[in-house]
Design a protein around this motif. Structure first.
Motif, PDB file in Angstrom:
ATOM      1  N   GLU A  17       0.830  -1.204   0.000  1.00 24.83           N
ATOM      2  CA  GLU A  17       0.000   0.000   0.000  1.00 24.83           C
ATOM      3  C   GLU A  17       0.866   1.256   0.000  1.00 24.83           C
ATOM      4  N   VAL A  18       0.364   2.327  -0.579  1.00 26.69           N
ATOM      5  CA  VAL A  18       1.103   3.589  -0.658  1.00 26.69           C
ATOM      6  C   VAL A  18       1.556   4.071   0.719  1.00 26.69           C
ATOM      7  N   ASP A  20       2.591   2.083   3.226  1.00 25.63           N
ATOM      8  CA  ASP A  20       3.616   1.217   3.827  1.00 25.63           C
ATOM      9  C   ASP A  20       4.949   1.960   3.836  1.00 25.63           C
ATOM     10  N   VAL A  25       8.734  -2.113   3.124  1.00 23.76           N
ATOM     11  CA  VAL A  25       8.822  -2.521   1.721  1.00 23.76           C
ATOM     12  C   VAL A  25      10.174  -3.192   1.450  1.00 23.76           C
ATOM     13  N   VAL A  39       2.597  -1.144  -6.166  1.00 26.09           N
ATOM     14  CA  VAL A  39       2.079  -0.239  -5.143  1.00 26.09           C
ATOM     15  C   VAL A  39       0.609   0.052  -5.451  1.00 26.09           C
ATOM     16  N   GLU A  41      -3.280   1.771  -3.875  1.00 29.34           N
ATOM     17  CA  GLU A  41      -3.987   2.626  -2.932  1.00 29.34           C
ATOM     18  C   GLU A  41      -5.377   2.047  -2.781  1.00 29.34           C
ATOM     19  N   VAL A  69       5.947   4.565   1.034  1.00 31.05           N
ATOM     20  CA  VAL A  69       6.462   4.152  -0.271  1.00 31.05           C
ATOM     21  C   VAL A  69       5.799   4.919  -1.410  1.00 31.05           C
ATOM     22  N   GLY A  70       4.630   5.451  -1.175  1.00 32.92           N
ATOM     23  CA  GLY A  70       3.950   6.246  -2.188  1.00 32.92           C
ATOM     24  C   GLY A  70       4.789   7.422  -2.670  1.00 32.92           C
ATOM     25  N   ALA A  73       6.999   5.665  -5.476  1.00 30.09           N
ATOM     26  CA  ALA A  73       6.377   4.850  -6.528  1.00 30.09           C
ATOM     27  C   ALA A  73       6.398   5.596  -7.858  1.00 30.09           C
TER      28      ALA A  73
END
Length: 138
Positions: A17-18, A20, A25, A39, A41, A69-70, A73
């Motif tokens: 998920e964005v 995380d 990750v 990735v 959402e 992590v978003g 990405a």
């Protein structure tokens, strides 16, 4: 009959998920011995993140391990469908210089196709196919 992406993709890719963290990750990548994760959402595919993204765009840029992590990405996501023709995907990957592409149905990840997958399936005598087919080293 044309060969489709579903015949050579890696099914059931790991999706993060964005929200995380980069740390989580990176741990997932290490545990699964993979270099890229899809990735999402709220379950819908929005990007891809690679081990190189974590290092170059994350750590080297001073982004902390607790960042989502978003932030890293891919911004211009290219996806393909499982029923897409492999020749078209090869052309797309060559044209856009992509090494891996999420395979989606609707907005859900169902696989991932990599240049290694393509090499093994289409040019099994190549060095890339040999490397891609080799078991991971510890």
């Amino acid at each position: 009959m044309a060969r489709t992406v579903s015949s050579l993709m890696t099914p059931h890719p790991t999706v993060v998920e964005v929200t995380d963290t980069l740390h989580a990750v990176a741990q997932t990548m290490a545990q699964q011995d993979v270099g890229a994760l899809i990735v999402a959402e709220d379950g819908a595919v929005v990007g891809i993140v690679t081990d190189r993204d974590l290092v170059v765009r994350g750590l080297a840029a001073g982004i902390g391990l607790d960042a989502p992590v978003g932030q890293l990405a891919s911004e211009e996501l290219v996806t393909v469908g499982p029923d897409d023709d492999v020749a078209e995907v090869v052309h797309l990957m060559r044209e856009r210089a992509l090494r891996r592409v999420p395979v989606v149905e609707g907005d859900q990840a169902v696989g991932i196709v990599t240049i290694g997958d393509l090499a093994v399936a289409l040019d099994s005598d190549s060095a890339l196919a040999d490397i891609s087919a080799a078991p991971p080293q510890d």
